[in-house]
Every structure is written in structure tokens, then in C-alpha cells.
Design a protein around this motif. Structure first.
Motif, mmCIF file in Angstrom:
data_model
loop_
_atom_site.group_PDB
_atom_site.id
_atom_site.type_symbol
_atom_site.label_atom_id
_atom_site.label_comp_id
_atom_site.label_asym_id
_atom_site.label_seq_id
_atom_site.Cartn_x
_atom_site.Cartn_y
_atom_site.Cartn_z
ATOM 1 N N TYR A 340 0.826 -1.208 0.000
ATOM 2 C CA TYR A 340 0.000 0.000 0.000
ATOM 3 C C TYR A 340 0.862 1.260 0.000
ATOM 4 O O TYR A 340 2.010 1.255 0.453
ATOM 5 N N ALA A 341 0.265 2.337 -0.506
ATOM 6 C CA ALA A 341 0.934 3.639 -0.488
ATOM 7 C C ALA A 341 0.739 4.290 0.881
ATOM 8 O O ALA A 341 -0.264 4.038 1.557
ATOM 9 N N PRO A 342 1.690 5.122 1.312
ATOM 10 C CA PRO A 342 1.520 5.851 2.576
ATOM 11 C C PRO A 342 0.252 6.711 2.543
ATOM 12 O O PRO A 342 -0.231 7.095 1.477
ATOM 13 N N LYS A 343 -0.290 6.956 3.731
ATOM 14 C CA LYS A 343 -1.512 7.736 3.927
ATOM 15 C C LYS A 343 -2.774 6.968 3.533
ATOM 16 O O LYS A 343 -3.876 7.511 3.596
ATOM 17 N N ARG A 344 -2.602 5.714 3.135
ATOM 18 C CA ARG A 344 -3.755 4.868 2.808
ATOM 19 C C ARG A 344 -4.455 4.459 4.107
ATOM 20 O O ARG A 344 -3.812 4.098 5.091
ATOM 21 N N VAL A 345 -5.777 4.515 4.122
ATOM 22 C CA VAL A 345 -6.554 4.044 5.266
ATOM 23 C C VAL A 345 -6.949 2.597 5.003
ATOM 24 O O VAL A 345 -7.567 2.292 3.981
ATOM 25 N N VAL A 346 -6.561 1.710 5.917
ATOM 26 C CA VAL A 346 -6.875 0.289 5.743
ATOM 27 C C VAL A 346 -7.739 -0.203 6.892
ATOM 28 O O VAL A 346 -7.643 0.293 8.015
ATOM 29 N N ASN A 347 -8.565 -1.181 6.580
ATOM 30 C CA ASN A 347 -9.444 -1.791 7.569
ATOM 31 C C ASN A 347 -8.788 -3.067 8.085
ATOM 32 O O ASN A 347 -8.562 -4.009 7.322
ATOM 33 N N ILE A 348 -8.470 -3.098 9.380
ATOM 34 C CA ILE A 348 -7.785 -4.244 9.981
ATOM 35 C C ILE A 348 -8.724 -4.973 10.934
ATOM 36 O O ILE A 348 -9.282 -4.373 11.862
ATOM 37 N N LYS A 349 -8.901 -6.272 10.678
ATOM 38 C CA LYS A 349 -9.695 -7.117 11.560
ATOM 39 C C LYS A 349 -8.743 -7.924 12.425
ATOM 40 O O LYS A 349 -7.786 -8.518 11.925
ATOM 41 N N PHE A 350 -9.003 -7.948 13.731
ATOM 42 C CA PHE A 350 -8.091 -8.644 14.638
ATOM 43 C C PHE A 350 -8.859 -9.312 15.777
ATOM 44 O O PHE A 350 -10.028 -8.997 16.040
ATOM 45 N N LEU A 351 -8.187 -10.233 16.433
ATOM 46 C CA LEU A 351 -8.747 -10.948 17.578
ATOM 47 C C LEU A 351 -8.066 -10.485 18.850
ATOM 48 O O LEU A 351 -6.836 -10.420 18.926
ATOM 49 N N ARG A 352 -8.890 -10.179 19.858
ATOM 50 C CA ARG A 352 -8.363 -9.799 21.183
ATOM 51 C C ARG A 352 -9.243 -10.487 22.222
ATOM 52 O O ARG A 352 -10.455 -10.256 22.259
ATOM 53 N N GLU A 353 -8.617 -11.311 23.035
ATOM 54 C CA GLU A 353 -9.344 -12.071 24.057
ATOM 55 C C GLU A 353 -10.513 -12.838 23.444
ATOM 56 O O GLU A 353 -11.642 -12.810 23.940
ATOM 57 N N LYS A 354 -10.217 -13.487 22.308
ATOM 58 C CA LYS A 354 -11.140 -14.359 21.584
ATOM 59 C C LYS A 354 -12.358 -13.634 21.007
ATOM 60 O O LYS A 354 -13.336 -14.259 20.608
ATOM 61 N N LYS A 355 -12.276 -12.316 20.935
ATOM 62 C CA LYS A 355 -13.346 -11.534 20.327
ATOM 63 C C LYS A 355 -12.806 -10.772 19.126
ATOM 64 O O LYS A 355 -11.718 -10.210 19.175
ATOM 65 N N ILE A 356 -13.586 -10.794 18.029
ATOM 66 C CA ILE A 356 -13.160 -10.103 16.808
ATOM 67 C C ILE A 356 -13.484 -8.618 16.909
ATOM 68 O O ILE A 356 -14.570 -8.225 17.332
ATOM 69 N N ASP A 357 -12.526 -7.798 16.521
ATOM 70 C CA ASP A 357 -12.724 -6.353 16.495
ATOM 71 C C ASP A 357 -12.179 -5.825 15.170
ATOM 72 O O ASP A 357 -11.373 -6.480 14.505
ATOM 73 N N VAL A 358 -12.624 -4.640 14.799
ATOM 74 C CA VAL A 358 -12.213 -4.025 13.539
ATOM 75 C C VAL A 358 -11.809 -2.585 13.806
ATOM 76 O O VAL A 358 -12.455 -1.881 14.599
ATOM 77 N N VAL A 359 -10.718 -2.146 13.132
ATOM 78 C CA VAL A 359 -10.266 -0.779 13.310
ATOM 79 C C VAL A 359 -9.725 -0.255 11.984
ATOM 80 O O VAL A 359 -9.177 -1.017 11.176
ATOM 81 N N ASN A 360 -9.930 1.028 11.729
ATOM 82 C CA ASN A 360 -9.356 1.676 10.548
ATOM 83 C C ASN A 360 -8.032 2.336 10.936
ATOM 84 O O ASN A 360 -7.951 3.044 11.947
ATOM 85 N N VAL A 361 -7.006 2.092 10.132
ATOM 86 C CA VAL A 361 -5.669 2.597 10.431
ATOM 87 C C VAL A 361 -5.171 3.430 9.257
ATOM 88 O O VAL A 361 -5.232 2.991 8.100
ATOM 89 N N THR A 362 -4.673 4.629 9.552
ATOM 90 C CA THR A 362 -4.062 5.479 8.526
ATOM 91 C C THR A 362 -2.563 5.215 8.514
ATOM 92 O O THR A 362 -1.848 5.542 9.457
ATOM 93 N N LEU A 363 -2.086 4.603 7.445
ATOM 94 C CA LEU A 363 -0.679 4.224 7.345
ATOM 95 C C LEU A 363 0.199 5.441 7.090
ATOM 96 O O LEU A 363 -0.258 6.463 6.583
ATOM 97 N N THR A 364 1.476 5.307 7.436
ATOM 98 C CA THR A 364 2.450 6.356 7.125
ATOM 99 C C THR A 364 3.553 5.753 6.271
ATOM 100 O O THR A 364 3.429 4.640 5.776
ATOM 101 N N THR A 365 4.653 6.491 6.098
ATOM 102 C CA THR A 365 5.714 6.037 5.229
ATOM 103 C C THR A 365 6.748 5.203 5.971
ATOM 104 O O THR A 365 7.115 5.522 7.097
#
Length: 461
Positions: A340-365
Motif C-alpha cells: 500500500y501507499a503511505p496515507k492509505r486508510v486500511v481496515n484491519i480485523k483482529f482478535l483480542r481475548e477471543k473476540k473479533i474487532d475491527v479498526v481503521n488505520v491510517t498508514l504512514t511512510t
């Protein structure tokens, strides 16, 4: 006694019957299908005829500067210096030549090849198939971490290769490797796709290789891996071999990665990767039970003020997808974020304590991050040894690594080369860049103890 033997035999028969396996057999009446009649020849020449003219031969020249001592680390030994006293200062400048391959990607002369094919070249010469003229090429840009480079020649109406979506490549697909192995001339070899998504090989920092058993030999680097429809699926990059010859394990950079990097290099002369700001590892079978039997990229550390930290990601989170793409390993996450290019916003799905969560992350260079970890000294760029360096160079020692060295610099003339490990300066052992900075704070000449390919030698710099 006879009745006992019969009873024993029956008992054993029952035991064996209980443990027997029922094998699966093919039908006995299977018929062979022949590819052609005796008056016909099975051939791919019609497919390959067109793509052959998209492959070029690349030859480079580069001037190597130095003296007898810098040409070979053994001459840094006091015994050899005394024995060859007076000869070491004789200039040993020489011209080094090497061969490789490239692929035409535009009608107006843009060509993609491996970075290691043209690295350090003072002159790049391109020969086109069926054309006796030699073309001098200009370096447009390179990506060392992905081992790709773009060069350009002044020519028109060239036969540009047709790209294929490498995400659709399947294991077992018939493929052809085109290039110029050993400088013998245009060569085509055939094989199949042995694996996709190969990483952790230790060839370059960003790996997502297509593996093939089509013969890839020295000089094939930068050439094309073509499918049976005549479309480019990868750029031949490296082999695994103890002898230096082909043993059926070759790697190609997938076409989707090539187009992404090549587009950026053509447009801006550089390729800048995005940066998430986490350290990651793979998940073991035992560990997966803590994450609902999922696999992915396990976050083992989060850097301060990084995109990951700002998004709330923590150590122990398991990233399982990015923008809907399933993540099953640490290397897969690294390659995905790096695409991905820097400054791209990506949707990351992850597991924490056996529960699925989703967060948007703005990448940098990534470049701004890595540049902070380098130090320049007398023509060489130094960095601290990373886990990737240890894997690629098979290192178990501490020190700082030479990432680059200017061939016209004092360091190069003294014998320092890329990937050398500086272990000690005078009496100070070196583990970090801060150690090195303290040891070289004064301008006086100093002894440097350097590790290279299993040996340690000393120079004065």
C-alpha cells in the motif's frame, strides 16, 4: 495341538483383518489419451513467438576501485602485508562485467529487471531480440527491498509484455522461464508452478514469490515467467542451489507486485512503502487455541506514535485480515502492508481475548522510519542488524551492518563492502549505532575489525 494351531491362526487372521487398510484403486479400464496424432507435433511456439521479442538481454559495466589490499581481506593480515610490502598500494581499478535479462513493459522503452542485475552499474547496455543494435539504458528507479528496477531505452513501437493477475496463478499451472542464462543467448525452459506466496526464503526483505521448477540459471535474473497463454506472471529473481546451477527451485516476483512497484518507479523514480508500526510473529498450533484456532500475524510489539498505536492496536492482538484479505502469517501481513501507499486508510480485523474487532488505520511512510535508523560514515551507510539481516546472511553475532558503500569513497578503497559486519573499532566492541558513533567520535585513523562470509579481518580507516 493341531486344533490349537488352527485356533491361533484364526485369531491372528482376525487381528490382521481388524488392522487392515482398504486401498483406493483407479478403474482398471482407464484409457490413455494422446496429445496428437503421429503426423502432428504438440507445441507452444505460437504462444511464445510473440512474447520472445518482449525479453531483452542486459549487460552492465562497473568500475571497481581499490588496491591490492582492499581487493582481498587476506592482505589485511600483517604477514601478507609484510610479504607483499610495496605492492599493496598499486592501483587495482578494474572493469567488472555481468549479464542479466529484462522485460519490456511499454512500447516507448521502459524495461523491468531485477535490482541486483543493474546494481552499481556505470553503464547499462540492452540488446533486443532480432536487433543487432546496442541500446544504452538509463536507470529510472530501483527498489532494493523488492529487488526490482526500471530502466529505459530510446526506442519506439516495442513489443510490451501482457500482464496476468498473479493472484489467480495456481499450483500446477504450466509456465515458461525466458532469459539469457550464462550469456548463451535467448533461452526458454518449461516447468510448472510449484508454490505461490513463498516467503521467509531470505533473499530480499519483501518476499511473496512464485516458486517454479522451470530452469532458472545465472543470467535468467530479470527475465520473464510466462503462463501457457503467453502472459507475464512474474519476474525471475533467484534460485536455491548449492552448486550455483538449477536444481528445480526457482523464484519469481509476482506480476501484481511488479506492476505496483514499476508504476511508482516510472512516475516518481522511487517506491515508498507504507508503515504500520508493529513487530509481528507467526502463531504456533498451540498458540492458535487462544485465538479460536485462527492463524494470522501476532503483534508482539507496538511502536510509540505509530499508526498502530494511534489506532489502539496492542501486543497480543492477532491480525487476521486487512481490507478483507485474509492474513495467515506474519510475512503475509508485512507484504500486504508494504504493497500500500503511505496515507492509505486500511481496515484491519483482529482478535483480542477471543473476540473479533475491527479498526481503521491510517498508514504512514516506511522510508522515513528506516532512514532514522541509519548512519553515514566515510562513504558507507550503517544500520543495526535486524532479524531479517540475521536470516538472510545467517548471522549469530553482534555489530552494525554496512547497508551501502560508495565505490568512490575512502571506506570502499580500504576494503569495506556491502553486508560487511563491523564488530569492533579499536578496543571498543560494537553492538549498536551509538557504540559506533562513540568509537569514531575523533577523526584519527582507527582499526576496524570486520566480519565477512565466515572470516574476520582488520582494516585501517
Amino acid at each position: 495341538m493341531k486344533r490349537l494351531l488352527i485356533l491361533l491362526t484364526l485369531t491372528l487372521s482376525l487381528v490382521y483383518a481388524k488392522d487392515s487398510v482398504e486401498f483406493k484403486y483407479a478403474p482398471k479400464d482407464l484409457q490413455r489419451s494422446f496429445p496428437s496424432e503421429q503426423n502432428q507435433i504438440l507445441s507452444y511456439s505460437n504462444i511464445l513467438e510473440n512474447v520472445r521479442t518482449s525479453i531483452v538481454n542486459i549487460s552492465i559495466k562497473k568500475e571497481i576501485k581499490g588496491n591490492l589490499y582492499s581487493a582481498n581481506p587476506f592482505f589485511n593480515d600483517p604477514f601478507f602485508r609484510e610479504f607483499f610490502k610495496g605492492y599493496g598500494d598499486i592501483p587495482q581499478d578494474r572493469i567488472q562485467k555481468s549479464l542479466g535479462s529484462g522485460v519490456i513493459v511499454s512500447k516507448d522503452g521502459y524495461i523491468v529487471t531485477n535490482n541486483h542485475v543493474i546494481d552499481g552499474a556505470d553503464e547499462i547496455i540492452v540488446n533486443l531480440a532480432g536487433d543487432k543494435k546496442e541500446y544504452e539504458a538509463k536507470l529510472i528507479g530501483k527498489d532494493e527491498k523488492g529487488d526490482l528496477a526500471i530502466i529505459k531505452i530510446e526506442a519506439k513501437n516495442l513489443n510490451a509484455v501482457t500482464f496476468y493477475d498473479s493472484d489467480k496463478v495456481k499450483v500446477g499451472d504450466i509456465v515458461f522461464a525466458l532469459g539469457n542464462p550464462f550469456g548463451v543467448g535467448e533461452t526458454i525452459t518449461q516447468g510448472i508452478v510449484s508454490a505461490t506466496g513463498r516467503s521467509g526464503v531470505g533473499i530480499v526483505e519483501y518476499e511473496d514469490f512464485i516458486q517454479t521448477d522451470a530452469s532458472i540459471n545465472p543470467g535468467n535474473s530479470g527475465g520473464a515467467l510466462i503462463n501457457s497463454a503467453g502472459h507475464l506472471i512474474g519476474i525471475n529473481s533467484a534460485i536455491i542451489s548449492k552448486s550455483g546451477g538449477n536444481v528445480g527451485i526457482g523464484f519469481a516476483i509476482p506480476s501484481n507486485m511488479v506492476t505496483s512497484i514499476a508504476t511508482s518507479l516510472i512516475e516518481s523514480g522511487k517506491y515508498t512503502r507504507a508503515y504500520l508500526g508493529v513487530t509481528i510473529s507467526d502463531v504456533s498450533e498451540d498458540m492458535s487455541s487462544f485465538y479460536n484456532e485462527n492463524y494470522g500475524a501476532l503483534i508482539t510489539g507496538v511502536e510509540e506514535n505509530s499508526p498502530a498505536a494511534k489506532a489502539g492496536l496492542k501486543r497480543g492482538d492477532l491480525i487476521i485480515s486487512v481490507n478483507g484479505k485474509k492474513i495467515e502469517s506474519a510475512s503475509e501481513l508485512k507484504n500486504t502492508i508494504g504493497s500500500y501507499a503511505p496515507k492509505r486508510v486500511v481496515n484491519i480485523k483482529f482478535l483480542r481475548e477471543k473476540k473479533i474487532d475491527v479498526v481503521n488505520v491510517t498508514l504512514t511512510t516506511l522510508d522515513s522510519k528506516t532512514a532514522m535508523g541509519e548512519f553515514e560514515y566515510k562513504g558507507m551507510k550503517l544500520a543495526e542488524i535486524t532479524s531479517i539481516d540475521k536470516q538472510q546472511l545467517n548471522l549469530t553475532l553482534e555489530g552494525v551492518i554496512v547497508k551501502e558503500v560508495d565505490q568512490k569513497s575512502e571506506a570502499f578503497g580500504s576494503g569495506v563492502r556491502k553486508n560487511d559486519i563491523i564488530l569492533q573499532v579499536e578496543n571498543s566492541e560494537i553492538s549498536t549505532l551509538d557504540d559506533f558513533k562513540r568509537a569514531t567520535a575523533t577523526d584519527s585513523k582507527k582499526r576496524f575489525f570486520i566480519y565477512r562470509k565466515g572470516g574476520i579481518f582488520a582494516i585501517v580507516l
